[in-house]
Scaffold this active site. Sequence first.
Site, PDB file in Angstrom:
ATOM      1  N   LYS A 169     -29.788 -18.616  28.862  1.00 14.11           N
ATOM      2  CA  LYS A 169     -30.777 -19.547  28.305  1.00 14.11           C
ATOM      3  C   LYS A 169     -30.036 -20.815  27.882  1.00 14.11           C
ATOM      4  CE  LYS A 169     -32.154 -20.930  24.448  1.00 14.11           C
ATOM      5  NZ  LYS A 169     -32.411 -22.349  24.765  1.00 14.11           N
ATOM      6  N   GLU A 244     -19.230 -18.732  19.768  1.00 14.70           N
ATOM      7  CA  GLU A 244     -18.377 -19.937  19.789  1.00 14.70           C
ATOM      8  C   GLU A 244     -19.128 -20.996  18.999  1.00 14.70           C
ATOM      9  OE1 GLU A 244     -15.447 -20.020  20.906  1.00 14.70           O
ATOM     10  OE2 GLU A 244     -15.341 -18.281  22.229  1.00 14.70           O
ATOM     11  N   CYS A 278     -17.222 -29.735  19.886  1.00 12.84           N
ATOM     12  CA  CYS A 278     -16.983 -28.732  18.839  1.00 12.84           C
ATOM     13  C   CYS A 278     -15.561 -28.815  18.307  1.00 12.84           C
ATOM     14  CB  CYS A 278     -17.261 -27.341  19.392  1.00 12.84           C
ATOM     15  SG  CYS A 278     -16.337 -26.995  20.891  1.00 12.84           S
ATOM     16  N   GLU A 378     -19.919 -30.187   9.564  1.00 15.09           N
ATOM     17  CA  GLU A 378     -19.797 -30.703  10.929  1.00 15.09           C
ATOM     18  C   GLU A 378     -20.875 -31.761  11.142  1.00 15.09           C
ATOM     19  OE1 GLU A 378     -21.200 -28.325  14.263  1.00 15.09           O
ATOM     20  OE2 GLU A 378     -19.256 -28.631  15.223  1.00 15.09           O
TER      21      GLU A 378
END
Length: 475
Positions: A169, A244, A278, A378
Amino acid sequence: MKIINQHYINSHFVKSNGNEVEDLINPTTKKLIGRVTLGNEKDVQTAIAAAKEAFKLFSKTTIEERSNMLQRLHDAIMDKAEILAQASVEEYGSPASASYGRTVFAAKTFLFTKEALQEFEFERSMGKTKVIMEPLGVIGAITPWNANYTHICGKIAPAIATGCTIVVKPSEISALQTKLLMECINEANIPAGVINIVNGSGAVVGAEMTRHPDIAKISFTGSTNVGKLISKGAVDTLKRLALELGGKSPNIILEDANFNEAIPMAVSIGFSNTGQACHAGTRLIVPENRLEEVKKLIKEAVKSMKLGNPVEEDTILGPLVSQKQFDTVQRYIKIAIDEGAELVTGGLGHPEGFEDGYFVKPTVFANVTNDMTIAREEIFGPVLSIITYKTEEQAIEIANDTIYGLAAYVSSSNLEKAKNIASKIVAGRVLINKGVHDDPYAPFGGFKQSGIGRDSGIYGLEEHVEPKAILSYKE
Ligand code: NAD
């Protein structure tokens, strides 16, 4: 305008059963470029059933057969690499200078995995016991919008290598890119049901994958918050998980580093993928007595990076992917100003002349302390925080004072010293005197809340098998 209303299930393009439609927007112009019909539970259940059926035969295929499939997937993507790269410029705003290379890297993932497969030990001996590493079953892969091809290919490759089947997905805002990738996969002539791709939202398709009993493992790349939701959703069926997740990676510049090289590199590391990476090194940790020099070099480095239309070959910084991402970055810049950080360059609003897209000003703050919001959370945009240290011990302390542990960077002219610092940093990867993650066999993944498990090479394969021990196998 392109209409995407099909999934790829059991080697067929099948019409979506869903009736929710999402607009696809070009982030450079904010113009509507397509619409995707999101799938529903029934769509993903059909895909899972196909993958479950295919697993019966696919799990018995030979290493050679699967190696050939990996090669075919690589070749099929390379055949359309130009078109794929253009779609990521259009739909994601990724600068053309990086898009083609990233697409080729996605294709090469199949070759790197093919190589790792040759070395992988599916059968191991422990005294009289034989240990057989069996494929897990149906993998449910859920991927983000940043580097759509890289993430999807990075999930498919180890599944194929180990004899697992897969339902993917992808991010719902990457549907044009995903459609092209589906076509490549179809060209690769993989047995029916082995690779299935369902467009849909996280809340519907992703959640159904997470709870479905026939999925053995969720392999997820995305935000830490969604990773936590998936962990909770997967617990009832005790699925294996590879997560992750996000990061707030430190970049330590030691006193003896060559600042003329290390600082421009630090800007590239922080603004990699227009900050939507990331592993971006967003906390720049520098000696206190060199701060003024660092600020000067930073301003020069930022000035030299061309911000512009991503189709132009010399553009380094493009727009952010969406209005949501634009708003998030603006919010963090405002918080940083309110909390008293010093604006070195950039700031709120669009860069002049770029009001029509989701462009933000590449922004650097100094006088950031590690307890400020911009040093802790983040941001996922081109916002860099400079934090100063007095001693190397303090630099390490600052680097490790985070809930994350994905990547870290160290610059020094003394390799032994840099290695020593690297050994003390709590992160899945530490790069010494460089910013490019160019070792495709090195494990990738995070400590702490940056995730669970590792991708890439042998480590990625290891995550797709389950050891079965047969005792008294030998006399
Ligand atoms: P996201 O977490 O919002 O979405 C990622 C995927 O999860 C999407 O496909 C989304 O539809 C799906 N999802 C959302 N809610 C879900 C739910 N409840 N159940 C199941 N699936 C759900 O992340 P994003 O905004 O697409 O991507 C940016 C994030 O990804 C950043 O945090 C970034 O650090 C992270 N990321 C991590 C890595 C890594 O390798 N560690 C790589 C790239 C991106």
